[in-house]
Design a protein around this motif. Sequence first.
Motif, PDB file in Angstrom:
ATOM      1  N   UNK A 232      24.504  48.715  34.117  1.00 58.55           N
ATOM      2  CA  UNK A 232      25.446  49.615  33.435  1.00 58.55           C
ATOM      3  C   UNK A 232      26.404  50.271  34.419  1.00 58.55           C
ATOM      4  N   UNK A 233      25.885  50.700  35.566  1.00 61.65           N
ATOM      5  CA  UNK A 233      26.754  51.312  36.571  1.00 61.65           C
ATOM      6  C   UNK A 233      27.765  50.301  37.099  1.00 61.65           C
ATOM      7  N   UNK A 234      27.326  49.070  37.251  1.00 63.40           N
ATOM      8  CA  UNK A 234      28.235  48.044  37.741  1.00 63.40           C
ATOM      9  C   UNK A 234      29.310  47.717  36.705  1.00 63.40           C
ATOM     10  N   UNK A 235      28.936  47.667  35.441  1.00 60.54           N
ATOM     11  CA  UNK A 235      29.933  47.445  34.390  1.00 60.54           C
ATOM     12  C   UNK A 235      30.935  48.591  34.332  1.00 60.54           C
ATOM     13  N   UNK A 236      30.466  49.816  34.490  1.00 62.03           N
ATOM     14  CA  UNK A 236      31.366  50.967  34.507  1.00 62.03           C
ATOM     15  C   UNK A 236      32.319  50.899  35.692  1.00 62.03           C
ATOM     16  N   UNK A 237      31.804  50.521  36.846  1.00 66.50           N
ATOM     17  CA  UNK A 237      32.655  50.421  38.029  1.00 66.50           C
ATOM     18  C   UNK A 237      33.694  49.319  37.871  1.00 66.50           C
ATOM     19  N   UNK A 238      33.303  48.186  37.295  1.00 66.74           N
ATOM     20  CA  UNK A 238      34.258  47.096  37.084  1.00 66.74           C
ATOM     21  C   UNK A 238      35.344  47.481  36.086  1.00 66.74           C
ATOM     22  N   UNK A 239      34.957  48.174  35.017  1.00 67.30           N
ATOM     23  CA  UNK A 239      35.946  48.584  34.011  1.00 67.30           C
ATOM     24  C   UNK A 239      36.944  49.585  34.580  1.00 67.30           C
ATOM     25  N   UNK A 240      36.462  50.558  35.355  1.00 65.87           N
ATOM     26  CA  UNK A 240      37.385  51.521  35.956  1.00 65.87           C
ATOM     27  C   UNK A 240      38.288  50.870  36.992  1.00 65.87           C
ATOM     28  N   UNK A 241      37.755  49.891  37.716  1.00 65.88           N
ATOM     29  CA  UNK A 241      38.590  49.181  38.695  1.00 65.88           C
ATOM     30  C   UNK A 241      39.694  48.393  37.995  1.00 65.88           C
TER      31      UNK A 241
END
Length: 241
Positions: free
Chosen positions: A100-109
Amino acid sequence: MARTAILHLLRSHSKRLPTSNFLSGYQPCKSGAWARGVNAKPSFNSGVGINAFQQRWASQAAAKEDDGKISIGPRKVEVGKDEKDSGIVYYGPISSTIQRVKLLSLSTCCLSVSLGPVITFMTLPDMNVILKGAMTSSVMFLSASTTAALHWFATPYIHKLKWKPGSDSFEVEMLSWLATYTPRTIKFADIRPPETQRPFVTFKANEKFYFIDADHCQNKALLAKLEPQKAPTRESAFKNL
């Protein structure tokens, strides 16, 4: 008049309800009310009494309370029969959190790279173009660097491990750049000590690092194979000279 009305109401209710449940042992007295006999005992053999209704209501309230509880921390994973047959012996305790943290980081990037220049040029029309470009580049670089750092830290984490006793290889599931699970097959003969300063690394295989949480690995025989001991270094003969 009041006594007559009360007596009439009690008699009308007694016709609707079973007398064996609620009015057994009661007798009319001179005052117009109903009084229990001295030696009479209540009977609750037929129908649903008040106590049964209270118990049912209490059980339903307890069930709703249990469903509404919020659990903190990773849930305990119970290995079922099908999972035992498939050979799954280990689950990463924070696997879902990392994804989930990785998906959030990818979306914000992605949002910062795609919408960052548009927002900067639209909200600051009077600013110099060079300053706008520098601001946009810095925001994009910061977002991309944090995403890359998170991927670098989370890459060695093993999310699931499959192994059958007696086999010379095992299968692991890792996270890719797009936060999707990718399987890999590793042989025990390829396992080497990590020999690196990188954090959260258990062993090295095929020039890649892997990490397994020893506290949540129940198969200690497998864990001993995944934690190779470093070979003792030979002391130089000229050390004491």
